[in-house]
Design a protein around this motif. Structure first.
Motif, mmCIF file in Angstrom:
data_model
loop_
_atom_site.group_PDB
_atom_site.id
_atom_site.type_symbol
_atom_site.label_atom_id
_atom_site.label_comp_id
_atom_site.label_asym_id
_atom_site.label_seq_id
_atom_site.Cartn_x
_atom_site.Cartn_y
_atom_site.Cartn_z
ATOM 1 N N ALA A 1 -8.258 13.568 -7.736
ATOM 2 C CA ALA A 1 -7.133 13.684 -6.801
ATOM 3 C C ALA A 1 -6.427 12.332 -6.689
ATOM 4 O O ALA A 1 -7.016 11.269 -6.958
ATOM 5 N N GLY A 2 -5.171 12.360 -6.264
ATOM 6 C CA GLY A 2 -4.399 11.123 -6.172
ATOM 7 C C GLY A 2 -5.038 10.090 -5.263
ATOM 8 O O GLY A 2 -5.038 8.891 -5.560
ATOM 9 N N TRP A 3 -5.611 10.527 -4.133
ATOM 10 C CA TRP A 3 -6.200 9.558 -3.203
ATOM 11 C C TRP A 3 -7.415 8.863 -3.811
ATOM 12 O O TRP A 3 -7.720 7.720 -3.451
ATOM 13 N N ARG A 4 -8.112 9.546 -4.741
ATOM 14 C CA ARG A 4 -9.254 8.895 -5.406
ATOM 15 C C ARG A 4 -8.769 7.788 -6.341
ATOM 16 O O ARG A 4 -9.389 6.715 -6.423
ATOM 17 N N TRP A 5 -7.660 8.021 -7.025
ATOM 18 C CA TRP A 5 -7.081 6.966 -7.875
ATOM 19 C C TRP A 5 -6.626 5.774 -7.025
ATOM 20 O O TRP A 5 -6.663 4.626 -7.481
ATOM 21 N N GLY B 1 0.817 -1.213 0.000
ATOM 22 C CA GLY B 1 0.000 0.000 0.000
ATOM 23 C C GLY B 1 0.845 1.254 0.000
ATOM 24 O O GLY B 1 0.507 2.249 -0.650
ATOM 25 N N GLY B 2 1.960 1.227 0.741
ATOM 26 C CA GLY B 2 2.856 2.376 0.763
ATOM 27 C C GLY B 2 3.471 2.642 -0.596
ATOM 28 O O GLY B 2 3.571 3.797 -1.036
ATOM 29 N N GLN C 1 5.312 7.648 2.998
ATOM 30 C CA GLN C 1 4.754 6.461 2.328
ATOM 31 C C GLN C 1 5.845 5.422 2.092
ATOM 32 O O GLN C 1 5.648 4.226 2.346
ATOM 33 N N LEU C 2 7.003 5.864 1.618
ATOM 34 C CA LEU C 2 8.091 4.935 1.323
ATOM 35 C C LEU C 2 8.696 4.336 2.596
ATOM 36 O O LEU C 2 9.064 3.153 2.617
ATOM 37 N N GLY D 1 3.425 5.742 -5.715
ATOM 38 C CA GLY D 1 3.286 5.838 -7.167
ATOM 39 C C GLY D 1 2.083 6.667 -7.575
ATOM 40 O O GLY D 1 2.154 7.503 -8.490
ATOM 41 N N ILE D 2 0.967 6.459 -6.884
ATOM 42 C CA ILE D 2 -0.270 7.144 -7.250
ATOM 43 C C ILE D 2 -0.218 8.627 -6.878
ATOM 44 O O ILE D 2 -0.956 9.429 -7.447
#
Length: 488
Positions: free
Chosen positions: A205-209, A188-189, A313-314, A194-195
């Protein structure tokens, strides 16, 4: 053939370690070739492990990605204020807990290859629909429905493992589920990282993707499982006739542990009256507070150390990978030694040290090290505790009810976890509550050990004392039999 009518030393050892039952032995008198059995287990693991692991991976991914979405701007885009994000996180576990026990009991009736994929598709659609949410009410609605749809997966997978593997083989296989949960965090991270570069693509938005892509992946897994997961290991499409016969032989040896194939309300009542079921549930509740708090809020916890959202995230990836590696090693040790109490005690203390560092240190490097200490035990606690219950409750429907009760109460820890991480950038309440919860879990492990040891001592006394009163065991079945021995 690998299975013949003769009882060897391995079978005698099995019956003496907890599956002992005169009926189970004399009705089958089966010899199992250890080489053939080893090959069978390898083949079962080769097919079933990736399927079961993928299922729990997408399950955990879809429920916990709200933590990744948080640091990518979801609360701001939806206009969430105050504790609304925490409520949306917690409310998932309300319906999750309500539906766990009924879904566990329905597993054999509906068939695993049908029930499980249907549940996955249902919650995957909820995941995708989260992309189109624009306010707090919509977010709460999809989280409630998703919780109901996911409820049956974990107890179903757990029960499925007990249908395939012997008691001393289960901790290792159960570790695959919690390893999948840890890997889902790492996965997930990476996906979230990437997203994050897709922000604005297609006007989303990125979180929707994040929700679209992860939901679509879950649907693909559901289709794969529908065509490949066998409903019964002795009918598995990937086994030959000799291997199926060997599976049947193994099932005969452990027939008493598996229990009747027919549903019986008496078995559910036995589970509801069993003290160790409720003690295990309290322990699970405490362990799940740490599990769900850590897995959901780890990106935010690392960001609070001073890292950017992208780097946070990473940085979750090595933490989750370390947690998964530790659990596999510990689970193998637990299966080989048939000991769980000492392992649970030590790993809980290591976790407590990690949380204490969070409460007392401010240096980012030390705080990041503390996440590894917590990751080392955060999956082991719930995982081995569930495995401990599995091997000490006999009869399929009693076990199904016991697991349902334990998981339903245990997953209420997710409700608590969603409410305690709100004091950014230092989550004092979250860390302090987790320390207290793990302290209670440690006390619970001690009580469970004493209780199981006392039950075994009573059985030993009755068997070894000539003329001893055995009336308390008359007519009892499953783990209530005189011959049954608990493992601790």
């Amino acid at each position: 053939m690998a299975a013949e009518k003769q009882l060897n030393n391995e079978d005698l050892e099995l019956t003496n370690s907890g599956d002992r039952s005169p009926e189970a032995v004399s009705s089958s008198d089966i010899y199992i070739d250890p080489v053939a059995e080893k090959k069978l287990l390898f083949k079962l693991d080769l097919v079933l492990t990736p399927l079961i692991g993928l299922l729990y991976l997408v399950s955990f991914l879809d429920r916990s990605n709200i933590g990744n979405a948080k640091i990518q701007g979801m609360p701001e885009d939806l206009g969430l204020v105050g504790s609304q994000f925490n409520v949306a996180t917690s409310i998932f576990y309300i319906t999750y807990c309500l539906f766990e026990t009924p879904m566990a009991l329905l597993l054999k009736i509906i068939r695993p290859s049908r029930m499980i994929p249907c549940a996955v598709i249902a919650w995957s659609l909820c995941t995708i629909f989260t992309c189109f949410v624009h306010n707090y009410a919509g977010l709460v609605a999809v989280r409630l429905i998703m919780g109901a749809c996911e409820a049956g997966l974990f107890p179903s997978l757990n029960l499925y493992l007990t249908m395939v593997y012997k008691r001393e083989e289960q901790s290792k296989r159960l570790s695959y589920l919690f390893t999948a949960a840890a890997v889902s965090g790492a996965f997930g991270g990476l996906i979230a990282y990437g997203i994050s570069h897709m922000d604005g693509v297609g006007g989303y938005a990125g979180w929707r993707w994040l929700y679209i892509i992860e939901g679509a992946f879950s649907i693909l897994v559901a289709v794969l499982v529908y065509f490949t997961l066998p409903d019964d290991p002795k009918l598995a499409w990937f086994l030959n006739e000799d291997e199926r016969a060997l599976v049947r032989a193994r099932q005969e040896i452990t027939a008493r542990y598996r229990g009747s194939e027919e549903f019986d309300w008496a078995e559910t009542r036995k589970a509801a009256r069993d003290p160790k079921v409720w003690l295990s549930a309290v322990i699970q509740f405490c362990a799940d507070i740490s599990l769900y708090g850590f897995s959901t809020f780890l990106p935010a916890i690392i960001r609070a150390m001073g890292y950017s959202s992208v780097h946070a995230q990473l940085l979750t990836v090595p933490v989750y990978l370390f947690g998964s590696f530790t659990f596999i090693v510990v689970a193998i040790i637990a299966d080989r030694t048939k000991k769980r109490f000492g392992i649970l005690l030590v790993m809980s203390i290591i976790m407590i040290i990690g949380y204490i560092l969070f409460l007392t240190v401010t240096k980012a490097g030390v705080l990041y090290f503390a996440t590894f200490l917590i990751a080392a035990g955060v999956y082991i606690g719930p995982g081995l505790n569930l495995g401990w219950l599995n091997i000490n409750v006999a009869g399929h429907y009693k076990r199904a009810t016991a697991v349902g009760i334990q998981q339903s109460l245990g997953n209420l820890g997710g409700v608590v976890a969603g409410q305690i991480y709100y004091q950014s950038p230092r989550y004092w309440v979250g860390y302090g509550t987790s320390v207290g919860a793990m302290g209670v879990a440690v006390v619970g492990y001690v009580f469970m050990y004493i209780h199981l040891k006392r039950l075994n001592a009573e059985r030993d006394r009755v068997e070894q004392t000539p003329g001893a009163d055995a009336s308390n065991f008359a007519g009892k079945t499953g783990d209530e039999e005189l011959e049954f021995r608990y493992q601790f």
